[in-house]
Scaffold this motif. Structure first.
Motif, PDB file in Angstrom:
ATOM      1  N   ARG A  43      25.061  44.905  20.506  1.00  0.00           N
ATOM      2  CA  ARG A  43      25.271  45.662  21.756  1.00  0.00           C
ATOM      3  C   ARG A  43      26.488  45.171  22.514  1.00  0.00           C
ATOM      4  O   ARG A  43      27.164  45.927  23.188  1.00  0.00           O
ATOM      5  CB  ARG A  43      24.042  45.545  22.657  1.00  0.00           C
ATOM      6  CG  ARG A  43      22.977  46.561  22.413  1.00  0.00           C
ATOM      7  CD  ARG A  43      21.944  46.615  23.531  1.00  0.00           C
ATOM      8  NE  ARG A  43      21.407  45.334  23.918  1.00  0.00           N
ATOM      9  CZ  ARG A  43      20.385  44.714  23.340  1.00  0.00           C
ATOM     10  NH1 ARG A  43      19.783  45.269  22.311  1.00  0.00           N
ATOM     11  NH2 ARG A  43      19.956  43.550  23.776  1.00  0.00           N
ATOM     12  N   GLU A  44      26.756  43.863  22.434  1.00  0.00           N
ATOM     13  CA  GLU A  44      27.883  43.263  23.147  1.00  0.00           C
ATOM     14  C   GLU A  44      29.164  43.226  22.299  1.00  0.00           C
ATOM     15  O   GLU A  44      30.152  42.629  22.706  1.00  0.00           O
ATOM     16  CB  GLU A  44      27.517  41.838  23.594  1.00  0.00           C
ATOM     17  CG  GLU A  44      26.387  41.773  24.589  1.00  0.00           C
ATOM     18  CD  GLU A  44      26.728  42.440  25.910  1.00  0.00           C
ATOM     19  OE1 GLU A  44      27.896  42.328  26.358  1.00  0.00           O
ATOM     20  OE2 GLU A  44      25.834  43.095  26.495  1.00  0.00           O
ATOM     21  N   ASN A  45      29.115  43.854  21.130  1.00  0.00           N
ATOM     22  CA  ASN A  45      30.274  43.879  20.217  1.00  0.00           C
ATOM     23  C   ASN A  45      30.779  42.475  19.891  1.00  0.00           C
ATOM     24  O   ASN A  45      31.978  42.225  19.889  1.00  0.00           O
ATOM     25  CB  ASN A  45      31.403  44.735  20.797  1.00  0.00           C
ATOM     26  CG  ASN A  45      31.006  46.186  20.917  1.00  0.00           C
ATOM     27  OD1 ASN A  45      30.383  46.737  20.012  1.00  0.00           O
ATOM     28  ND2 ASN A  45      31.341  46.800  22.042  1.00  0.00           N
TER      29      ASN A  45
ATOM     30  N   TYR B 102      25.950  28.154   6.936  1.00  0.00           N
ATOM     31  CA  TYR B 102      27.088  28.792   7.605  1.00  0.00           C
ATOM     32  C   TYR B 102      28.434  28.573   6.926  1.00  0.00           C
ATOM     33  O   TYR B 102      29.439  29.152   7.344  1.00  0.00           O
ATOM     34  CB  TYR B 102      27.218  28.262   9.036  1.00  0.00           C
ATOM     35  CG  TYR B 102      25.973  28.368   9.863  1.00  0.00           C
ATOM     36  CD1 TYR B 102      25.505  29.596  10.300  1.00  0.00           C
ATOM     37  CD2 TYR B 102      25.269  27.231  10.240  1.00  0.00           C
ATOM     38  CE1 TYR B 102      24.368  29.695  11.078  1.00  0.00           C
ATOM     39  CE2 TYR B 102      24.131  27.314  11.027  1.00  0.00           C
ATOM     40  CZ  TYR B 102      23.688  28.551  11.435  1.00  0.00           C
ATOM     41  OH  TYR B 102      22.570  28.643  12.206  1.00  0.00           O
ATOM     42  N   GLY B 103      28.494  27.686   5.951  1.00  0.00           N
ATOM     43  CA  GLY B 103      29.779  27.353   5.355  1.00  0.00           C
ATOM     44  C   GLY B 103      30.641  26.503   6.270  1.00  0.00           C
ATOM     45  O   GLY B 103      31.856  26.454   6.153  1.00  0.00           O
ATOM     46  N   VAL B 104      29.990  25.814   7.200  1.00  0.00           N
ATOM     47  CA  VAL B 104      30.662  24.947   8.170  1.00  0.00           C
ATOM     48  C   VAL B 104      30.006  23.575   8.092  1.00  0.00           C
ATOM     49  O   VAL B 104      28.774  23.476   8.137  1.00  0.00           O
ATOM     50  CB  VAL B 104      30.520  25.514   9.607  1.00  0.00           C
ATOM     51  CG1 VAL B 104      31.094  24.572  10.632  1.00  0.00           C
ATOM     52  CG2 VAL B 104      31.169  26.882   9.707  1.00  0.00           C
TER      53      VAL B 104
ATOM     54  N   VAL C 287      29.719  35.835  15.816  1.00  0.00           N
ATOM     55  CA  VAL C 287      28.422  35.160  15.786  1.00  0.00           C
ATOM     56  C   VAL C 287      27.797  35.296  14.400  1.00  0.00           C
ATOM     57  O   VAL C 287      27.716  36.392  13.853  1.00  0.00           O
ATOM     58  CB  VAL C 287      27.466  35.747  16.847  1.00  0.00           C
ATOM     59  CG1 VAL C 287      26.126  35.040  16.814  1.00  0.00           C
ATOM     60  CG2 VAL C 287      28.080  35.688  18.239  1.00  0.00           C
ATOM     61  N   THR C 288      27.335  34.181  13.862  1.00  0.00           N
ATOM     62  CA  THR C 288      26.624  34.165  12.584  1.00  0.00           C
ATOM     63  C   THR C 288      25.225  33.622  12.843  1.00  0.00           C
ATOM     64  O   THR C 288      25.074  32.555  13.435  1.00  0.00           O
ATOM     65  CB  THR C 288      27.349  33.250  11.565  1.00  0.00           C
ATOM     66  OG1 THR C 288      28.688  33.715  11.411  1.00  0.00           O
ATOM     67  CG2 THR C 288      26.641  33.259  10.229  1.00  0.00           C
TER      68      THR C 288
ATOM     69  N   ARG D 200      33.772  30.566  17.752  1.00  0.00           N
ATOM     70  CA  ARG D 200      32.772  31.147  16.862  1.00  0.00           C
ATOM     71  C   ARG D 200      31.424  30.529  17.212  1.00  0.00           C
ATOM     72  O   ARG D 200      31.348  29.368  17.596  1.00  0.00           O
ATOM     73  CB  ARG D 200      33.148  30.868  15.406  1.00  0.00           C
ATOM     74  CG  ARG D 200      34.442  31.581  15.027  1.00  0.00           C
ATOM     75  CD  ARG D 200      34.915  31.262  13.623  1.00  0.00           C
ATOM     76  NE  ARG D 200      33.850  31.315  12.637  1.00  0.00           N
ATOM     77  CZ  ARG D 200      33.769  30.477  11.595  1.00  0.00           C
ATOM     78  NH1 ARG D 200      34.668  29.541  11.416  1.00  0.00           N
ATOM     79  NH2 ARG D 200      32.780  30.576  10.745  1.00  0.00           N
ATOM     80  N   PHE D 201      30.389  31.305  17.039  1.00  0.00           N
ATOM     81  CA  PHE D 201      29.056  30.876  17.415  1.00  0.00           C
ATOM     82  C   PHE D 201      28.110  31.014  16.229  1.00  0.00           C
ATOM     83  O   PHE D 201      28.232  31.944  15.437  1.00  0.00           O
ATOM     84  CB  PHE D 201      28.537  31.707  18.594  1.00  0.00           C
ATOM     85  CG  PHE D 201      29.405  31.603  19.805  1.00  0.00           C
ATOM     86  CD1 PHE D 201      29.187  30.614  20.741  1.00  0.00           C
ATOM     87  CD2 PHE D 201      30.463  32.479  19.993  1.00  0.00           C
ATOM     88  CE1 PHE D 201      30.016  30.503  21.855  1.00  0.00           C
ATOM     89  CE2 PHE D 201      31.283  32.384  21.099  1.00  0.00           C
ATOM     90  CZ  PHE D 201      31.061  31.386  22.030  1.00  0.00           C
TER      91      PHE D 201
END
Length: 154
Positions: free
Chosen positions: A26-28, A49-51, A33-34, A6-7
């Motif tokens: 565009r890259e689905n 982010y909840g991280v 990614v957040t 995850r990014f």
């Protein structure tokens, strides 16, 4: 390559985040990614982010544009998980480039409010010592860029 990865992206510019969101869509990759609007010198990963912590943090060609950029290094290190690493790449001092090219590049960068940080290595090294982390530093492309990696203690 890492389908479970995850990014998380952070920028103080809403316009930059819009551009990033469009490229991600565009890259689905929207599900992986957040993005968040925030100040890199003072951010709370849990709130944004909840991280609580990250395994890797990358700061790419941005410290040279951030006032009080040293705080970004401290904030990033505080958000690293044990054993994680902070990777910083930014403009170097162009020490190995011809003087005429260095002057031209510096003039160009200044037009965009970019100021290569002469003390980047010292700040990264000092922060790594303060936190008991490992530190590696490389000069790239005859000084065009500098790369520093701080590895957090486990």
């Amino acid at each position: 390559r890492y389908p479970e990865a995850r990014f998380f992206g952070l920028d103080i510019s809403a316009e930059m985040l819009e551009t990033a969101a469009a490229a991600i869509a565009r890259e689905n990759r929207s599900g992986r990614v957040t993005l968040a609007l925030g100040d890199a010198t003072n951010f709370d990963a849990g709130t944004l982010y909840g991280v609580a912590r990250f395994d890797r943090i990358f700061v790419s060609y941005s410290l040279s544009m951030i006032p009080g950029w040293e705080k970004t290094v401290s904030a990033a290190l505080a958000a690293l998980a044990p054993g994680g690493s902070l990777h910083v790449v930014d403009f170097g001092q162009q020490e190995g480039l011809p003087r005429w090219f260095r002057a031209l590049l510096r003039g160009w960068l200044k037009r965009f409010h970019v100021a290569p940080r002469e003390s980047l290595r010292e700040v990264l090294e000092s922060e790594s010592e303060r936190t008991g982390a490992t530190f590696h530093f490389r000069t790239l492309y005859r000084g065009y860029a500098w790369l520093g990696v701080i590895g957090a203690a486990r």
